[in-house]
Design a protein around this motif. Structure first.
Motif, mmCIF file in Angstrom:
data_model
loop_
_atom_site.group_PDB
_atom_site.id
_atom_site.type_symbol
_atom_site.label_atom_id
_atom_site.label_comp_id
_atom_site.label_asym_id
_atom_site.label_seq_id
_atom_site.Cartn_x
_atom_site.Cartn_y
_atom_site.Cartn_z
ATOM 1 N N GLN A 166 -56.111 32.123 -17.652
ATOM 2 C CA GLN A 166 -56.636 31.660 -18.929
ATOM 3 C C GLN A 166 -57.058 32.861 -19.753
ATOM 4 N N LEU A 167 -56.716 32.821 -21.019
ATOM 5 C CA LEU A 167 -56.998 33.941 -21.901
ATOM 6 C C LEU A 167 -57.872 33.495 -23.052
ATOM 7 N N GLN A 168 -58.720 34.398 -23.493
ATOM 8 C CA GLN A 168 -59.549 34.114 -24.655
ATOM 9 C C GLN A 168 -59.642 35.367 -25.509
ATOM 10 N N ALA A 169 -59.248 35.222 -26.763
ATOM 11 C CA ALA A 169 -59.281 36.341 -27.697
ATOM 12 C C ALA A 169 -60.460 36.188 -28.640
ATOM 13 N N PHE A 170 -61.062 37.315 -29.002
ATOM 14 C CA PHE A 170 -62.156 37.286 -29.956
ATOM 15 C C PHE A 170 -62.234 38.638 -30.658
ATOM 16 N N GLY A 171 -63.009 38.664 -31.742
ATOM 17 C CA GLY A 171 -63.183 39.908 -32.466
ATOM 18 C C GLY A 171 -62.639 39.894 -33.880
ATOM 19 N N GLY A 172 -62.001 38.797 -34.285
ATOM 20 C CA GLY A 172 -61.473 38.728 -35.634
ATOM 21 C C GLY A 172 -62.579 38.628 -36.669
ATOM 22 N N GLY A 173 -62.189 38.709 -37.921
ATOM 23 C CA GLY A 173 -63.159 38.623 -38.997
ATOM 24 C C GLY A 173 -62.561 39.044 -40.309
ATOM 25 N N LEU A 174 -63.431 39.268 -41.275
ATOM 26 C CA LEU A 174 -63.035 39.673 -42.622
ATOM 27 C C LEU A 174 -63.341 41.149 -42.801
ATOM 28 N N VAL A 175 -62.354 41.897 -43.293
ATOM 29 C CA VAL A 175 -62.533 43.324 -43.500
ATOM 30 C C VAL A 175 -61.789 43.732 -44.765
ATOM 31 N N HIS A 176 -62.269 44.770 -45.428
ATOM 32 C CA HIS A 176 -61.586 45.284 -46.607
ATOM 33 C C HIS A 176 -60.391 46.141 -46.192
ATOM 34 N N ALA A 177 -59.420 46.231 -47.048
ATOM 35 C CA ALA A 177 -58.263 47.082 -46.787
ATOM 36 C C ALA A 177 -58.727 48.507 -46.483
ATOM 37 N N GLY A 178 -58.104 49.100 -45.482
ATOM 38 C CA GLY A 178 -58.500 50.431 -45.041
ATOM 39 C C GLY A 178 -59.522 50.424 -43.916
ATOM 40 N N SER B 214 -61.376 48.723 -40.255
ATOM 41 C CA SER B 214 -60.962 48.595 -38.853
ATOM 42 C C SER B 214 -61.563 47.356 -38.219
ATOM 43 N N LEU B 215 -60.843 46.847 -37.236
ATOM 44 C CA LEU B 215 -61.348 45.763 -36.396
ATOM 45 C C LEU B 215 -60.879 46.005 -34.972
ATOM 46 N N ARG B 216 -61.624 45.471 -34.041
ATOM 47 C CA ARG B 216 -61.283 45.606 -32.632
ATOM 48 C C ARG B 216 -61.206 44.214 -32.019
ATOM 49 N N LEU B 217 -60.021 43.845 -31.582
ATOM 50 C CA LEU B 217 -59.824 42.558 -30.926
ATOM 51 C C LEU B 217 -59.843 42.735 -29.417
ATOM 52 N N SER B 218 -60.445 41.776 -28.731
ATOM 53 C CA SER B 218 -60.467 41.806 -27.275
ATOM 54 C C SER B 218 -59.894 40.508 -26.725
ATOM 55 N N CYS B 219 -59.313 40.608 -25.563
ATOM 56 C CA CYS B 219 -58.767 39.431 -24.889
ATOM 57 C C CYS B 219 -59.202 39.492 -23.437
ATOM 58 N N GLY B 220 -59.889 38.468 -22.996
ATOM 59 C CA GLY B 220 -60.355 38.406 -21.620
ATOM 60 C C GLY B 220 -59.512 37.471 -20.776
ATOM 61 N N GLY B 221 -59.219 37.866 -19.550
ATOM 62 C CA GLY B 221 -58.453 37.042 -18.625
ATOM 63 C C GLY B 221 -59.355 36.502 -17.525
ATOM 64 N N SER B 222 -58.965 35.343 -17.002
ATOM 65 C CA SER B 222 -59.834 34.629 -16.070
ATOM 66 C C SER B 222 -59.602 34.972 -14.615
ATOM 67 N N GLU B 223 -58.495 35.625 -14.298
ATOM 68 C CA GLU B 223 -58.150 35.812 -12.898
ATOM 69 C C GLU B 223 -58.336 37.242 -12.422
ATOM 70 N N ARG B 224 -58.606 37.341 -11.120
ATOM 71 C CA ARG B 224 -58.669 38.677 -10.533
ATOM 72 C C ARG B 224 -57.280 39.302 -10.444
ATOM 73 N N THR B 225 -56.219 38.456 -10.576
ATOM 74 C CA THR B 225 -54.858 38.977 -10.567
ATOM 75 C C THR B 225 -54.415 39.413 -11.954
ATOM 76 N N PHE B 226 -55.346 39.487 -12.872
ATOM 77 C CA PHE B 226 -55.068 39.914 -14.236
ATOM 78 C C PHE B 226 -54.264 41.197 -14.262
ATOM 79 N N ILE B 227 -54.519 42.069 -13.327
ATOM 80 C CA ILE B 227 -53.879 43.383 -13.314
ATOM 81 C C ILE B 227 -52.359 43.270 -13.262
ATOM 82 N N TRP B 228 -51.833 42.187 -12.693
ATOM 83 C CA TRP B 228 -50.389 42.069 -12.512
ATOM 84 C C TRP B 228 -49.670 41.501 -13.727
ATOM 85 N N TYR B 229 -50.394 41.193 -14.771
ATOM 86 C CA TYR B 229 -49.777 40.600 -15.931
ATOM 87 C C TYR B 229 -49.422 41.645 -16.973
#
Length: 122
Positions: free
Chosen positions: A2-14, A16-31
């Protein structure tokens, strides 16, 4: 996984934003992980991808040199650092996961997170 992305928002041109995605499994490394985006009225498009080791990355030409994808397998997290944002980067951003070989095709990804909206104002 299971994946969940967050970090979006409103920003002016020029800006920066940082998006993160978290995975639910310990086997995440293999994806193999990727970010896609879908702008209003357009099809979903590939943005960036990263191998399970984090060594190999691919970028769409439109974001190359401005976006950076990375991952921290100890934290089950993939990050998309977006710099020098442009109004045309406005879209809902999705993280996705797959096993096997690298791909830019959304149809080869089996697991998707809910999108996070990025809006870049001019």
């Amino acid at each position: 996984v299971q994946l969940q992305a967050f970090g979006g928002g409103l920003v002016h041109a020029g800006g920066s934003l940082r998006l993160s995605c978290g995975g639910s499994e310990r086997t995440f490394i293999w994806y193999y992980m990727a970010w896609f985006r879908q702008a209003p009225g357009k099809e979903r498009e590939f943005v960036a991808s990263i191998s399970w080791t984090g060594v190999t990355t691919y970028y769409a030409d439109s974001v190359k040199g401005r976006f950076t994808i990375s991952r921290d397998n100890a934290k089950n997290t993939v990050v998309l650092q977006m710099n020098t944002l442009r109004p045309e980067d406005t879209a809902v951003y999705y993280c996705a996961a797959k096993h096997g070989a690298p791909s830019r095709s959304q149809y080869e990804y089996n697991y998707w997170g809910h999108g996070t909206l990025v809006t870049v104002s001019s």
